[in-house]
Each structure stands twice: as structure tokens, then as C-alpha cells.
Design a protein around this motif. Sequence first.
Motif, PDB file in Angstrom:
ATOM      1  N   SER A  19      32.624  43.156  35.220  1.00 49.33           N
ATOM      2  CA  SER A  19      33.868  42.791  35.904  1.00 49.33           C
ATOM      3  C   SER A  19      34.127  43.731  37.071  1.00 49.33           C
ATOM      4  N   LYS A  24      32.954  38.628  36.689  1.00 53.81           N
ATOM      5  CA  LYS A  24      34.403  38.442  36.692  1.00 53.81           C
ATOM      6  C   LYS A  24      35.082  39.266  37.770  1.00 53.81           C
ATOM      7  N   GLN A  45      34.361  34.253  36.758  1.00 53.57           N
ATOM      8  CA  GLN A  45      35.588  34.263  35.978  1.00 53.57           C
ATOM      9  C   GLN A  45      36.639  35.002  36.805  1.00 53.57           C
TER      10      GLN A  45
END
Length: 288
Positions: free
Chosen positions: A185, A206, A240
Motif C-alpha cells: 500500500s 493499494k 485498491q
Amino acid sequence: HADAAMYLAKASGRANYRFFEPELAERAYADLVLEAELALALTRDEFQLFYQPQIDARSGQLRGAEALLRWRHPQRGLLTPDAFIDVAERHRLMLPLSEWVMREAARQSRDWHERGIAAVPIAVNLSSMQFRLEDFDRVVALVLQDAGVPGTWLELELTERMLMDDIERVPALLQALRALGLSISVDDFGTGYTSLSHLGRLPVDKLKIDQSFVAGLPGDSKAVAITRAIVQMGLGLGLQVSAEGVRDAGQAQLLGDWGCHSLQGELIGPPMPAAEFEHWLSQRRAAS
Ligand code: C2E
Ligand code: MG
Ligand code: MG
Ligand code: MG
């Protein structure tokens, strides 16, 4: 001593030559104390991970938890990272501390999986020092092996700065980490200087929209434009998208409408010790 301080202040540039020598000395002293205490804190077991829930923006179901470091300081009480991370980074204590964080998160994840509490990944914040380790992927592999957990049970949060740090090395390292099953992420997204063309080529999973943008929703029209654009871009890149610092239902609604996948923030739940997190989760499940 005063002369020496004055000399140093002068030597370090005219702009610094003024009234703050005593303050400087005080800060240096406070850092020294903190450094010594930090070195002991690991062996004294004074660190603890708190967990903040992340939920699906549509279904409200638990999607993950972010591990956030806390220090139970014997005199000063519960400290958040802003009180000690800088000092830890400067004095090379960040490496052992970061490894402890990963091991503890892996252990907790295993515990929650085994006890049937939560089959979701735990996200760990990486320090830049740790990420620069030449064999970082092997360190991670070892942590997973020792804890007996698959890589899919952990998520790694990196800042844009860390991603742009070494454009040659980073993509291969990220690939290696993903090959272990971990997802990647980009934390505090929107606050750094990521080149968008580079972002498109990086193997990340993400984007976590920085809370400073979320805080401006829905009233601040610039924050609305920026946040919406980030969500759009993330979706367009097939990533995401998650928002942090979600504090009210209006923000959650807007983010969900735009297509943001997951939400994290005080509206959903604060960072909590593991036992409290379990309690929070069972209450939430009972209510739904
Ligand atoms: P972060 O990774 O961006 O974490 C989010 C921060 O926002 C956390 O602060 C969290 O407590 C706070 N927060 C969550 N929801 C809300 C909300 O609704 N409103 C507001 N105003 N704040 C919210 P925390 O725990 O103080 O951590 C601060 C930063 O310290 C983290 O930012 C992360 O960059 C760093 N950090 C935390 N744990 C670790 C760690 O284990 N290792 C490393 N290297 N850094 C860590
Ligand atoms: Mg984070
Ligand atoms: Mg963040
Ligand atoms: Mg941060």
C-alpha cells in the motif's frame, strides 16, 4: 560552555545565531535521554501494537487492520510514534524496533486466524531504514517463516518518498515482496511527489488517501476535487483505494459513492489494543 554554544551556532550559519542555544542544548539532552530509554524499551517489553479497523465501504465488513506502534513509557504513559520515531530513526534503533513490529503483527495475525477472530490481513508501516536494507525481502520471508504465516496475512505500507527513493531498486524489491504474497500500500497518498507515470509502473496494490484530504470533505471544494481525482486515478490503474481519517458519515458516504473500496478512521473505530479490537469486532458483528 556558553561561548562554545555561541561558536557552534555561529559556525552553523548566521540564521541560527541567536537566542536558542539553551533550547538546542535542552533538546539535545532530551534526545539523549529518549535514545537511552528507547534502547531499553525493547528489552523491557514496553512497546505494543494497537490495531485500527478497515472496513469495506459498501458492505461494512471488516477488511483489515492497521498495526500502529505505541510505547508504554514508564513515566510518560502511552506515547504515539510522533514522540519517538524521529529519535529512533536517527540512532539506528529503528531497525530492531521495526523488526519487532513485523514479528508482533505476524504473531497477532496468526492468533486471530487460529482463534477464528478475523481472517483479514494486518497492515504494517515500514520505516525507510528498514526498506533500504539490501536483503529486506529475506528479512520478511524469515519473519513469516518464524511466525508460521503466509505472506497474504500481512500488508506493507510505504510512503511515496520510500517508493521514489531508488527507482532502480524499488520495483524489483516490491516484486519480491509480492511474490511472498504480501500486498503493498502507498500510505498518505497525495502528500508526496510521486510521478504519476512512475506510479503506473510500480507493482503496488493499494492507495491510501491521506487524511488531510479526507478531513476537507465534504465542505472544502478543493479537497473534494483532489480526493475524487485520487479515487478515479486509483480505480483507473486497477488499484485498491482506501481512505484514512474518516470521521463522519457524510465523508464515508461520499467516498463510497466515488468507488473508494475501504475506510479507516474514528468513525469506524480508533486504534485499539488487540483485546479491545476483538471486543469492538464482536460488538459490531452482534449489531449487524
Ligand atoms: P499513518 O500510517 O498514516 O497512520 C494513521 C494515523 O492516523 C495514526 O496515527 C492513527 O492513529 C491516526 N488516525 C486514525 N484515524 C484517525 C482519524 O479519524 N482522525 C485523525 N485525525 N487521525 C486518525 P498514529 O498511530 O499516531 O501514527 C502516526 C504515524 O506514525 C503513522 O501514520 C505512521 O506513519 C507512523 N507509524 C505508526 N506505527 C508505525 C510503525 O510500527 N512503524 C513505523 N515505521 N511507523 C509507524
Ligand atoms: Mg499507515
Ligand atoms: Mg497515513
Ligand atoms: Mg503517516
